[in-house]
Design a protein around this motif. Structure first.
Motif, PDB file in Angstrom:
ATOM      1  N   VAL A   1       0.839  -1.196   0.000  1.00  0.00           N
ATOM      2  CA  VAL A   1       0.000   0.000   0.000  1.00  0.00           C
ATOM      3  C   VAL A   1       0.874   1.247   0.000  1.00  0.00           C
ATOM      4  O   VAL A   1       0.666   2.177  -0.779  1.00  0.00           O
ATOM      5  CB  VAL A   1      -0.943  -0.004   1.229  1.00  0.00           C
ATOM      6  N   ALA A   2       1.885   1.247   0.850  1.00  0.00           N
ATOM      7  CA  ALA A   2       2.759   2.417   0.963  1.00  0.00           C
ATOM      8  C   ALA A   2       3.492   2.667  -0.351  1.00  0.00           C
ATOM      9  O   ALA A   2       3.589   3.794  -0.819  1.00  0.00           O
ATOM     10  CB  ALA A   2       3.757   2.217   2.095  1.00  0.00           C
ATOM     11  N   ARG A   3       3.981   1.588  -0.955  1.00  0.00           N
ATOM     12  CA  ARG A   3       4.735   1.721  -2.206  1.00  0.00           C
ATOM     13  C   ARG A   3       3.828   2.259  -3.315  1.00  0.00           C
ATOM     14  O   ARG A   3       4.214   3.161  -4.043  1.00  0.00           O
ATOM     15  CB  ARG A   3       5.326   0.361  -2.595  1.00  0.00           C
ATOM     16  N   SER A   4       2.600   1.715  -3.387  1.00  0.00           N
ATOM     17  CA  SER A   4       1.708   2.158  -4.465  1.00  0.00           C
ATOM     18  C   SER A   4       1.242   3.588  -4.233  1.00  0.00           C
ATOM     19  O   SER A   4       0.864   4.281  -5.166  1.00  0.00           O
ATOM     20  CB  SER A   4       0.515   1.203  -4.601  1.00  0.00           C
ATOM     21  N   ALA A   5       1.281   4.039  -2.987  1.00  0.00           N
ATOM     22  CA  ALA A   5       0.916   5.438  -2.719  1.00  0.00           C
ATOM     23  C   ALA A   5       2.104   6.359  -2.961  1.00  0.00           C
ATOM     24  O   ALA A   5       2.007   7.570  -2.749  1.00  0.00           O
ATOM     25  CB  ALA A   5       0.418   5.588  -1.291  1.00  0.00           C
ATOM     26  N   GLY A   6       3.232   5.772  -3.365  1.00  0.00           N
ATOM     27  CA  GLY A   6       4.371   6.604  -3.750  1.00  0.00           C
ATOM     28  C   GLY A   6       5.392   6.857  -2.659  1.00  0.00           C
ATOM     29  O   GLY A   6       6.243   7.715  -2.802  1.00  0.00           O
ATOM     30  N   ALA A   7       5.304   6.108  -1.566  1.00  0.00           N
ATOM     31  CA  ALA A   7       6.282   6.305  -0.495  1.00  0.00           C
ATOM     32  C   ALA A   7       7.475   5.372  -0.690  1.00  0.00           C
ATOM     33  O   ALA A   7       7.365   4.348  -1.362  1.00  0.00           O
ATOM     34  CB  ALA A   7       5.634   6.041   0.860  1.00  0.00           C
ATOM     35  N   THR A   8       8.612   5.763  -0.141  1.00  0.00           N
ATOM     36  CA  THR A   8       9.746   4.856  -0.063  1.00  0.00           C
ATOM     37  C   THR A   8       9.479   3.923   1.114  1.00  0.00           C
ATOM     38  O   THR A   8       8.981   4.361   2.144  1.00  0.00           O
ATOM     39  CB  THR A   8      11.038   5.656   0.208  1.00  0.00           C
ATOM     40  N   VAL A   9       9.761   2.633   0.930  1.00  0.00           N
ATOM     41  CA  VAL A   9       9.443   1.695   2.012  1.00  0.00           C
ATOM     42  C   VAL A   9      10.695   0.957   2.475  1.00  0.00           C
ATOM     43  O   VAL A   9      11.463   0.452   1.663  1.00  0.00           O
ATOM     44  CB  VAL A   9       8.393   0.654   1.560  1.00  0.00           C
ATOM     45  N   VAL A  10      10.897   0.946   3.775  1.00  0.00           N
ATOM     46  CA  VAL A  10      11.935   0.121   4.375  1.00  0.00           C
ATOM     47  C   VAL A  10      11.216  -0.897   5.244  1.00  0.00           C
ATOM     48  O   VAL A  10      10.436  -0.520   6.114  1.00  0.00           O
ATOM     49  CB  VAL A  10      12.908   0.972   5.215  1.00  0.00           C
ATOM     50  N   SER A  11      11.430  -2.182   4.956  1.00  0.00           N
ATOM     51  CA  SER A  11      10.700  -3.211   5.697  1.00  0.00           C
ATOM     52  C   SER A  11      11.615  -3.948   6.666  1.00  0.00           C
ATOM     53  O   SER A  11      12.583  -4.565   6.260  1.00  0.00           O
ATOM     54  CB  SER A  11      10.102  -4.233   4.725  1.00  0.00           C
ATOM     55  N   LEU A  12      11.278  -3.884   7.937  1.00  0.00           N
ATOM     56  CA  LEU A  12      12.017  -4.680   8.920  1.00  0.00           C
ATOM     57  C   LEU A  12      11.584  -6.134   8.775  1.00  0.00           C
ATOM     58  O   LEU A  12      10.414  -6.405   8.518  1.00  0.00           O
ATOM     59  CB  LEU A  12      11.737  -4.165  10.331  1.00  0.00           C
ATOM     60  N   PRO A  13      12.531  -7.072   8.926  1.00  0.00           N
ATOM     61  CA  PRO A  13      12.195  -8.479   8.694  1.00  0.00           C
ATOM     62  C   PRO A  13      11.220  -9.071   9.710  1.00  0.00           C
ATOM     63  O   PRO A  13      10.553 -10.060   9.435  1.00  0.00           O
ATOM     64  CB  PRO A  13      13.549  -9.182   8.767  1.00  0.00           C
ATOM     65  N   PHE A  14      11.144  -8.470  10.884  1.00  0.00           N
ATOM     66  CA  PHE A  14      10.145  -8.921  11.865  1.00  0.00           C
ATOM     67  C   PHE A  14       9.792  -7.750  12.760  1.00  0.00           C
ATOM     68  O   PHE A  14      10.477  -6.727  12.751  1.00  0.00           O
ATOM     69  CB  PHE A  14      10.641 -10.105  12.702  1.00  0.00           C
ATOM     70  N   ASN A  15       8.698  -7.904  13.512  1.00  0.00           N
ATOM     71  CA  ASN A  15       8.224  -6.806  14.341  1.00  0.00           C
ATOM     72  C   ASN A  15       9.180  -6.514  15.493  1.00  0.00           C
ATOM     73  O   ASN A  15       9.479  -7.384  16.305  1.00  0.00           O
ATOM     74  CB  ASN A  15       6.833  -7.152  14.892  1.00  0.00           C
ATOM     75  N   LEU A  16       9.686  -5.287  15.538  1.00  0.00           N
ATOM     76  CA  LEU A  16      10.673  -4.937  16.557  1.00  0.00           C
ATOM     77  C   LEU A  16      10.201  -3.808  17.466  1.00  0.00           C
ATOM     78  O   LEU A  16      10.917  -3.408  18.372  1.00  0.00           O
ATOM     79  CB  LEU A  16      11.988  -4.547  15.884  1.00  0.00           C
TER      80      LEU A  16
END
Lengths: 124, 238
Positions: free
Chosen positions: B50-65
């Motif tokens: 969703v974030a990417r399609s809304a045009g944001a840069t996305v950094v994804s952490l591999p698990f919830n921290l």
């Protein structure tokens, strides 16, 4: 000391030593920790075979019976070792956190580079 | 107004697929040139897409921290990308992006600007126990820093480069609270509050489920004490 308890303590300490050596040999326990457990096995073995040492220790700490000296010693040992594990665990979570952050940032970098390269190659 | 291409808006998000698009669109409308970074904190839903399609840069952490770690990841991104002004905004729609502008303006005379929901005219429905905790630790933080602190738990903040370089290394892993305010002061960073309005969450359950208040008070006291006992943090010389 009751000879039965003595036999049991000696058997247990010998078993403990065998298990530790086996774990280190199979690389399931790092040498870093093995010496602590080997010392534990040795201390139990020495106390079981050398009764006068246990008696002298009891006098030294001022306990009435030998059993409480041994319990007290064991309890202290467990407290110290679990404290050590807690610090190790904190250190490990901190390292995992840093790794996860770095992995996330690097993945984003890589994706951006890939996209740029694909754009470049499609233009040619 | 200064060129805002050096502005980074960090939006930490954990399972916020429902609210995120609106938040990003509103942020873009309020700050046309700002780079928008969504830090996806190990979400199991489609937050990142969703974030990417809304045009944001996305950094994804591999698990919830947790919130603090996600925010710190954003700070590290800001340091790597040499952004000069950074705004922190929740992904759940509570923070109105119209106040990003005023927050950034506040950076002209301080390193950290905290958006306070209690300085403005609006009133908020907050459970009594929580309000008491906020008042207590706000008072403690105010007493220890000598600044006016009305909203210690606000996650709607702006930082300059100096503050972000420091926090990229030293941000606590939990939710921002009195200990963070004190830490910033001890590092020699100046901070101030400006009034902002906050909204009810757009949808879903709140990010902060109020923990047992007893545990909270205990943990907070401990955190403040530890912050004070630690050596004074050092800022980069440059």
């Amino acid at each position: 000391m009751n000879p039965r308890i003595r036999i049991m303590a000696i058997t247990l300490s010998v078993l403990l030593l065998i298990v530790i050596v086996e774990l280190v040999r199979k690389r399931r326990l790092r040498e870093e920790y093995s010496w602590v457990w080997i010392m534990t096995g040795v201390v139990v073995f020495v106390l079981a075979t050398w009764e006068s040492l246990a008696v002298r220790l009891t006098h030294l700490v001022g306990a009435k019976i030998m059993a409480s000296t041994l319990f007290f010693g064991g309890l202290m040992f467990l407290t110290v070792i679990s404290l050590h594990f807690s610090t190790k665990l904190s250190q490990l979570s901190d390292q995992v956190k840093k790794l996860a952050q770095q992995a996330a940032l690097l993945t984003e970098d890589l994706d951006r580079f890939r996209e740029r390269r694909e754009e470049d190659s499609s233009q040619r | 107004m200064a060129d805002s291409s050096d502005v980074l808006v960090i939006i930490p998000a954990f399972n916020e697929e429902k609210n995120l698009r609106i938040v990003i669109e509103e942020t873009r409308a309020a700050q046309m040139h700002a780079r928008i970074l969504v830090v996806d904190d190990g979400s199991s839903d489609r937050t990142a897409e969703v974030a990417r399609s809304a045009g944001a840069t996305v950094v994804s952490l591999p698990f919830n921290l947790g919130y603090g770690v996600a925010v710190q990841t954003g700070f590290r991104f800001a340091v790597r990308g040499r952004f000069r002004r950074i705004v922190l905004l929740d992904g759940d729609g509570q923070h109105d992006p119209r106040f990003v502008g005023p927050l950034l303006e506040g950076l002209e005379d301080s390193d950290v600007v905290r958006g306070s929901r209690f300085l403005g005219a609006a009133r908020y429905r907050i459970p009594a126990t929580r309000r008491m905790g906020m008042a207590l630790f706000g008072a403690i933080a105010g007493f220890l820093t000598g600044d006016r602190v009305t909203d210690v738990t606000s996650g709607f903040q702006a930082f300059d480069e100096r503050a972000v370089r420091f926090l990229a290394e030293n941000y606590p892993s939990d939710y921002p609270d009195a200990d963070t305010v004190i830490l910033i002061k001890r590092a020699g960073l100046s901070s101030r509050e400006i009034p902002v309005e906050m909204r009810e969450r757009l949808s879903g359950t709140p990010m902060v489920s109020w923990p047992g208040s007893f545990y909270y008070v205990f943990k907070m006291c401990l955190s403040i004490l530890v912050t004070l006992l630690r050596e004074k943090p050092v800022l980069d010389p440059d």
